[in-house]
Scaffold this active site. Structure first.
Site, PDB file in Angstrom:
ATOM      1  N   ARG A  42       0.833  -1.216   0.000  1.00  0.00           N
ATOM      2  CA  ARG A  42       0.000   0.000   0.000  1.00  0.00           C
ATOM      3  C   ARG A  42       0.865   1.263   0.000  1.00  0.00           C
ATOM      4  O   ARG A  42       0.519   2.268  -0.633  1.00  0.00           O
ATOM      5  CB  ARG A  42      -0.939  -0.016   1.213  1.00  0.00           C
ATOM      6  N   HIS A  46       0.441   4.135  -2.800  1.00  0.00           N
ATOM      7  CA  HIS A  46       0.088   5.519  -2.476  1.00  0.00           C
ATOM      8  C   HIS A  46       1.200   6.498  -2.824  1.00  0.00           C
ATOM      9  O   HIS A  46       0.927   7.668  -3.081  1.00  0.00           O
ATOM     10  CB  HIS A  46      -0.296   5.647  -1.003  1.00  0.00           C
ATOM     11  N   HIS A 170      -6.154  -6.070  -3.451  1.00  0.00           N
ATOM     12  CA  HIS A 170      -6.971  -6.234  -2.236  1.00  0.00           C
ATOM     13  C   HIS A 170      -7.117  -7.692  -1.809  1.00  0.00           C
ATOM     14  O   HIS A 170      -7.862  -7.991  -0.884  1.00  0.00           O
ATOM     15  CB  HIS A 170      -8.328  -5.531  -2.401  1.00  0.00           C
ATOM     16  N   TRP A 186     -10.315  -8.724   3.062  1.00  0.00           N
ATOM     17  CA  TRP A 186     -11.074  -9.100   1.876  1.00  0.00           C
ATOM     18  C   TRP A 186     -11.119 -10.623   1.690  1.00  0.00           C
ATOM     19  O   TRP A 186     -12.067 -11.151   1.144  1.00  0.00           O
ATOM     20  CB  TRP A 186     -10.448  -8.474   0.625  1.00  0.00           C
TER      21      TRP A 186
HETATM   22 FE1  CCH Z   1      -6.364  -0.292  -1.440  1.00  0.00          FE
HETATM   23  N1  CCH Z   1      -7.271   0.193   0.304  1.00  0.00           N
HETATM   24  N2  CCH Z   1      -7.626   0.897  -2.463  1.00  0.00           N
HETATM   25  N3  CCH Z   1      -5.344  -0.655  -3.146  1.00  0.00           N
HETATM   26  N4  CCH Z   1      -5.027  -1.366  -0.380  1.00  0.00           N
HETATM   27  C1  CCH Z   1      -6.955  -0.251   1.552  1.00  0.00           C
HETATM   28  C2  CCH Z   1      -5.985  -1.173   1.875  1.00  0.00           C
HETATM   29  C3  CCH Z   1      -5.109  -1.708   0.943  1.00  0.00           C
HETATM   30  C4  CCH Z   1      -8.680   1.593  -1.938  1.00  0.00           C
HETATM   31  C5  CCH Z   1      -8.964   1.751  -0.587  1.00  0.00           C
HETATM   32  C6  CCH Z   1      -8.310   1.076   0.426  1.00  0.00           C
HETATM   33  C7  CCH Z   1      -5.654  -0.173  -4.386  1.00  0.00           C
HETATM   34  C8  CCH Z   1      -6.815   0.496  -4.727  1.00  0.00           C
HETATM   35  C9  CCH Z   1      -7.707   1.005  -3.822  1.00  0.00           C
HETATM   36  C10 CCH Z   1      -3.972  -2.066  -0.918  1.00  0.00           C
HETATM   37  C11 CCH Z   1      -3.506  -1.993  -2.217  1.00  0.00           C
HETATM   38  C12 CCH Z   1      -4.140  -1.292  -3.235  1.00  0.00           C
HETATM   39  C13 CCH Z   1      -7.813   0.366   2.513  1.00  0.00           C
HETATM   40  C14 CCH Z   1      -7.768   0.137   4.004  1.00  0.00           C
HETATM   41  C15 CCH Z   1      -8.658   1.173   1.814  1.00  0.00           C
HETATM   42  C16 CCH Z   1      -9.778   2.029   2.391  1.00  0.00           C
HETATM   43  C17 CCH Z   1      -6.725   1.027   4.664  1.00  0.00           C
HETATM   44  C18 CCH Z   1      -6.659   0.806   6.159  1.00  0.00           C
HETATM   45  O1  CCH Z   1      -7.688   1.011   6.823  1.00  0.00           O
HETATM   46  O2  CCH Z   1      -5.600   0.388   6.641  1.00  0.00           O
HETATM   47  C19 CCH Z   1      -9.468   2.167  -3.008  1.00  0.00           C
HETATM   48  C20 CCH Z   1     -10.699   3.019  -2.826  1.00  0.00           C
HETATM   49  C21 CCH Z   1      -8.868   1.796  -4.174  1.00  0.00           C
HETATM   50  C22 CCH Z   1      -9.283   2.065  -5.575  1.00  0.00           C
HETATM   51  O3  CCH Z   1     -10.352   2.561  -5.865  1.00  0.00           O
HETATM   52  C23 CCH Z   1      -4.581  -0.470  -5.292  1.00  0.00           C
HETATM   53  C24 CCH Z   1      -4.544  -0.055  -6.755  1.00  0.00           C
HETATM   54  C25 CCH Z   1      -3.635  -1.155  -4.580  1.00  0.00           C
HETATM   55  C26 CCH Z   1      -2.301  -1.694  -5.025  1.00  0.00           C
HETATM   56  C27 CCH Z   1      -2.034  -2.035  -6.263  1.00  0.00           C
HETATM   57  C28 CCH Z   1      -3.389  -2.917   0.097  1.00  0.00           C
HETATM   58  C29 CCH Z   1      -2.238  -3.902  -0.084  1.00  0.00           C
HETATM   59  C30 CCH Z   1      -4.116  -2.685   1.268  1.00  0.00           C
HETATM   60  C31 CCH Z   1      -3.911  -3.355   2.634  1.00  0.00           C
HETATM   61  C32 CCH Z   1      -3.050  -2.499   3.511  1.00  0.00           C
HETATM   62  C33 CCH Z   1      -2.828  -3.071   4.887  1.00  0.00           C
HETATM   63  O4  CCH Z   1      -2.385  -2.304   5.746  1.00  0.00           O
HETATM   64  O5  CCH Z   1      -3.074  -4.246   5.133  1.00  0.00           O
END
Ligand code: CCH
Length: 306
Positions: A42, A46, A170, A186
């Protein structure tokens, strides 16, 4: 006019050491689901996902999240954990830039969690002030729908197929109510890179749920897990699985959905497409010369008058 500055990519033997250090730190028994991998992925996403193709601003060059202006963006809440993990590696290998370290760490983590090999190229530089950090508000909001996702990802230069492939990340990690307001994971095994996220999107009957904090998400309890748990002596309550409204938009939208179906059925195609699109994500806004070195052009030196 000043000559553009170039910054060479680290050598492969230098990178081998960093990659090994990343593999060594992934196992974190006291953190989340036992792995630093998801939050590292993530962080890379970002750092790159601020890119705006029209103005050629944002992107993974610069490591702007070290500054409050970007690091303190509520959209980046929780990513200080990822940066703290990687700080240990930066201390050991001071020659690597943060911008390179944050991106290569995700590539190493994805591979180590069972995902595809992703092409990564180095040479990013770190900003020395917060002048070139783009305004907040460029990252997606999970509470919204297909129009919003397109608005955000088209701005970076991605198409519908690429949006769905990227969303497959995700499979990893979880939402934290104290970071994004959403809660839960997820898939059942959130530290293993797979196409399960797409399968679950299609087979489960996702129900809207309003959390105590008022945030709306979609949930489903995996029946198979309940059965397994009933056999266990110290059966714990199985954890509800979740989807964001933006995840659900991928099955509701007629142009996104066929890609979800393809990736649910063909893990190999998903892996191939994910590898390509993640490599593209990490290169957004980066201009290279013929030798592959990054060219920091004059227009990238311009600051924001905020
Ligand atoms: Fe995401 N993401 N993401 N995401 N994401 C969150 C967590 C992860 C969105 C929202 C969220 C991508 C696209 C999107 C990861 C990778 C990717 C969370 C929870 C949200 C909300 C954060 C928290 O509470 O810690 C949205 C909206 C979109 C698109 O519309 C893309 C693209 C990627 C990478 C290619 C990953 C990995 C996580 C897990 C992080 C963790 O701390 O476990």
């Amino acid at each position: 006019m000043a000559q553009p500055q170039t910054n060479p990519t680290p050598s492969s033997s230098q990178l081998d050491h960093v990659a090994q250090a990343v593999r060594d730190l992934l196992h974190q028994p006291d953190y989340d689901d036992g792995s630093a991998g998801p939050v590292l992925v993530r962080l890379a996403w970002h750092s790159a996902g601020t890119y705006d193709a029209a103005s050629k601003t944002g992107g993974s060059n610069g490591a702007g999240m070290r500054y409050e202006k970007e690091g303190g963006d509520p959209a980046n809440a929780g990513l200080q954990h990822a940066r703290a993990f990687l700080e240990l590696i930066k201390k050991k290998f001071s020659w690597i830039t943060y911008a390179d370290l944050w991106t290569v760490a995700a590539v190493v983590a994805i591979k180590e969690m069972g995902g595809p090999e992703i092409r990564w190229r180095g040479g990013r530089t770190d900003f020395t002030d917060d002048n070139k950090i783009p305004p907040r508000g460029r990252l997606p909001d999970g509470a919204q729908g297909a129009d919003h996702i397109r608005h955000i990802f088209y701005r970076m230069g991605f198409n519908d197929q690429e949006i769905v492939a990227l969303s497959g990340a995700h499979n990893l990690g979880r939402c934290h109510s104290d970071r994004s307001g959403f809660e839960g994971k997820w898939v059942n095994n959130p530290t293993r890179f797979s196409n399960t996220y797409f399968k679950l999107l299609l087979v489960n009957d996702w129900k809207k749920k309003t959390l105590e904090n008022g945030v709306e998400q979609y949930v489903y309890v995996d029946e198979d897990m309940i059965e397994e748990d009933e056999d266990a002596e110290d059966a714990e309550e199985p954890e509800e699985l979740m989807m964001l409204p933006t995840d659900i938009a991928l099955i509701q939208d007629p142009s996104f959905r066929p890609w979800v179906e393809l990736y649910a059925e063909h893990k190999d195609i998903f892996f191939d497409h994910f590898a390509k699109v993640f490599a593209k994500l990490l290169e957004l806004g980066i201009k290279r010369d013929r030798n592959g070195n990054i060219v920091n052009e004059e227009n990238q030196q311009d600051g924001y008058k905020s």
